[in-house]
Enzyme design. Structure first.
Site, PDB file in Angstrom:
ATOM      1  N   THR A   9       0.845  -1.189   0.000  1.00 37.32           N
ATOM      2  CA  THR A   9       0.000   0.000   0.000  1.00 37.32           C
ATOM      3  C   THR A   9       0.879   1.237   0.000  1.00 37.32           C
ATOM      4  O   THR A   9       2.051   1.178   0.375  1.00 37.32           O
ATOM      5  CB  THR A   9      -0.928   0.031   1.233  1.00 37.32           C
ATOM      6  OG1 THR A   9      -1.847   1.113   1.113  1.00 37.32           O
ATOM      7  CG2 THR A   9      -0.135   0.205   2.520  1.00 37.32           C
ATOM      8  N   HIS A  13      -2.182   6.374   6.182  1.00 36.97           N
ATOM      9  CA  HIS A  13      -2.928   6.031   7.394  1.00 36.97           C
ATOM     10  C   HIS A  13      -2.762   4.549   7.734  1.00 36.97           C
ATOM     11  O   HIS A  13      -2.511   4.181   8.872  1.00 36.97           O
ATOM     12  CB  HIS A  13      -4.408   6.376   7.229  1.00 36.97           C
ATOM     13  CG  HIS A  13      -5.266   5.819   8.311  1.00 36.97           C
ATOM     14  ND1 HIS A  13      -5.235   6.295   9.597  1.00 36.97           N
ATOM     15  CD2 HIS A  13      -6.145   4.787   8.316  1.00 36.97           C
ATOM     16  CE1 HIS A  13      -6.066   5.590  10.344  1.00 36.97           C
ATOM     17  NE2 HIS A  13      -6.629   4.667   9.586  1.00 36.97           N
ATOM     18  N   LYS A  14      -2.895   3.697   6.714  1.00 35.63           N
ATOM     19  CA  LYS A  14      -2.731   2.262   6.940  1.00 35.63           C
ATOM     20  C   LYS A  14      -1.305   1.946   7.410  1.00 35.63           C
ATOM     21  O   LYS A  14      -1.095   1.121   8.296  1.00 35.63           O
ATOM     22  CB  LYS A  14      -3.014   1.480   5.652  1.00 35.63           C
ATOM     23  CG  LYS A  14      -4.461   1.398   5.234  1.00 35.63           C
ATOM     24  CD  LYS A  14      -4.554   0.480   4.016  1.00 35.63           C
ATOM     25  CE  LYS A  14      -5.942   0.375   3.455  1.00 35.63           C
ATOM     26  NZ  LYS A  14      -5.975  -0.540   2.293  1.00 35.63           N
ATOM     27  N   ASP A  70      -7.415  -6.455   1.502  1.00 38.08           N
ATOM     28  CA  ASP A  70      -8.558  -6.022   0.716  1.00 38.08           C
ATOM     29  C   ASP A  70      -9.748  -5.975   1.662  1.00 38.08           C
ATOM     30  O   ASP A  70      -9.858  -6.795   2.579  1.00 38.08           O
ATOM     31  CB  ASP A  70      -8.837  -6.960  -0.467  1.00 38.08           C
ATOM     32  CG  ASP A  70      -9.683  -6.289  -1.552  1.00 38.08           C
ATOM     33  OD1 ASP A  70      -9.766  -5.033  -1.553  1.00 38.08           O
ATOM     34  OD2 ASP A  70     -10.246  -6.994  -2.394  1.00 38.08           O
TER      35      ASP A  70
END
Length: 197
Positions: A9, A13-14, A70
């Site tokens: 990613t 934020h993740k 996902d």
């Protein structure tokens, strides 16, 4: 020696969330950190297949241990829609949250069955002694779809999803509360427990 692992990613934020949970035992790299700027395919029919496809792409092209996620929103009255198509639910859009929510609320209409859940699946491909190990982790948070949007924090379907045990949407609860109870947080904790064992 600190283990390095790629999270497929570039969502800051993740990345921040996973780095906080895993602490100093792992160096979590983003796609940008390994020079991956291409669009990674995710064209399968399930969340698990998409997560595995993304992780496998990184392993095949960059030969590093990797995990990918996902996420989908599943609404009971709509037969599990939008599910794996959550980000592209409204025709001709990609991550257009407003259009996606409009379509969802329109399809639900006045249906009183508003049960729904967010589901995140994380696929991990880990190199161990020259062999690749595959592990799958999932996280689910149950709730219902509100009749109108409320709140301004979060993203995606957060303004219309109310988790069980709360009277506020994810977008009203704020990121701290959401991150402590969310589907992704639950999947990430399972991943962390595995990696830190």
């Amino acid at each position: 020696m600190m283990k390095r692992i790629v999270f497929a990613t570039n969502n800051q934020h993740k990345l921040d969330e996973i780095r906080q949970i895993l602490g100093n035992d792992f160096q979590i790299l983003s796609l940008a950190d390994i020079g991956c700027h291409e669009e990674i395919p995710e064209d399968h029919d399930t969340l698990q297949e998409n997560a595995l496809q993304k992780a496998q792409y990184i392993v095949d092209h960059y030969h590093v241990s990797c995990f990918a996620d996902d996420t989908g929103l599943e609404v009971d009255a709509l037969g599990g829609e939008p599910g794996v198509h959550s980000a592209r639910y409204a025709e001709g859009t990609d991550h257009d949250s407003e259009a996606n929510m409009r379509k969802l609320l329109l399809k639900l209409g006045n249906n009183n069955n508003r049960r729904a859940r967010f589901r995140t699946v994380i696929a991990l491909l880990l190199e161990e002694n020259g062999k690749w190990r595959e592990e799958i982790f999932d996280g689910i948070v149950e709730g219902h779809i509100a009749r109108e949007k409320k709140g301004s924090e979060g993203f995606g379907y957060d303004p219309i999803f109310v988790p069980d045990g709360y009277d506020l949407s994810f977008a009203e609860l704020g990121m701290d509360v959401k991150n402590s109870i969310s589907h992704r947080a639950r999947a990430v904790r399972k991943l962390a427990d595995f990696l830190l064992q």
